[in-house]
Design an enzyme around this catalytic site. Sequence first.
Site, PDB file in Angstrom:
ATOM      1  N   CYS A  97      44.182  46.243  39.260  1.00  0.00           N
ATOM      2  CA  CYS A  97      44.290  47.381  38.352  1.00  0.00           C
ATOM      3  C   CYS A  97      43.866  47.022  36.940  1.00  0.00           C
ATOM      4  O   CYS A  97      44.360  47.589  35.974  1.00  0.00           O
ATOM      5  CB  CYS A  97      45.713  47.952  38.335  1.00  0.00           C
ATOM      6  SG  CYS A  97      46.275  48.480  39.955  1.00  0.00           S
ATOM      7  N   GLY A  98      42.937  46.106  36.830  1.00  0.00           N
ATOM      8  CA  GLY A  98      42.388  45.771  35.529  1.00  0.00           C
ATOM      9  C   GLY A  98      40.922  46.134  35.482  1.00  0.00           C
ATOM     10  O   GLY A  98      40.291  46.409  36.495  1.00  0.00           O
TER      11      GLY A  98
END
Length: 262
Positions: free
Chosen positions: A106-107
């Site tokens: 989720c980056g």
Amino acid sequence: MINDSMHFTIQEYSNGSFKDKEIQSILEIPLTINLNGREVVTLLTTSKFPNYLAVGFLKSDAYISSLDQITDLKITESPDRIVADVTVTHDPWKGRVLEYSITSGCGKGTNFGRNVSTVSKRSIKSALKVTPEQILSHATELHARSTLYGKTRGCHNSSLCTPEKMLYFREDIGRHNAIDMIVGQCFLEEVPTDGKMIVSTGRVASEILLKTVRIGVPILASTAVATSFSVELARKIGITLIGNISDTGFWVYNDQGRIQGL
């Protein structure tokens, strides 16, 4: 350094009733990395070792390649944000077509396609040997060292090891960050990483494998599992890939003759 956790009073439901409970929640704070005055990325981190994380990210994503390129590194901390201003001698944007991707952690990642095509052409050659007992021992030590996980139950851990000894240990809200901290520290302190191994927690997705390849580490081991693309890349490039480490065993996705007894 900003504290890496915060105290909260919450309500816990247990055995049919609610009661107050004091907990520590892992800190999540933005770290913005500026390179030659231009924002590269904003990572979410626990605030630990922002200098190592910033440089490690830039090294992992191929914005920098040698220590003498860095002329200045300034960290500015405030209660709600950390800013890393990095100045380099070259033009880090020349020839780059920015392609942003959302990683499995989720980056925001950059140039994923270019990283895969470039790194997958490499071949990891190393005579490093490790025993199953050493792998299990490092995984046990990894968990034992994580005081932040013990407090918050909310972080990932990574380490750089020789077969006999754990050299560096880092913990952060994201497994990418924990590895980048190690990459950055080794880069800034000019510590060779070839002939060593990374032992970490968290799923081994392709972006984690790529970070390992970039610094020439021949063995990557995790307490979690690997994705299919990671297994394919490991077999193509020649990285020993180990996953699903428990107290008594582990999975070997790719060996390359580096695990004794296999």
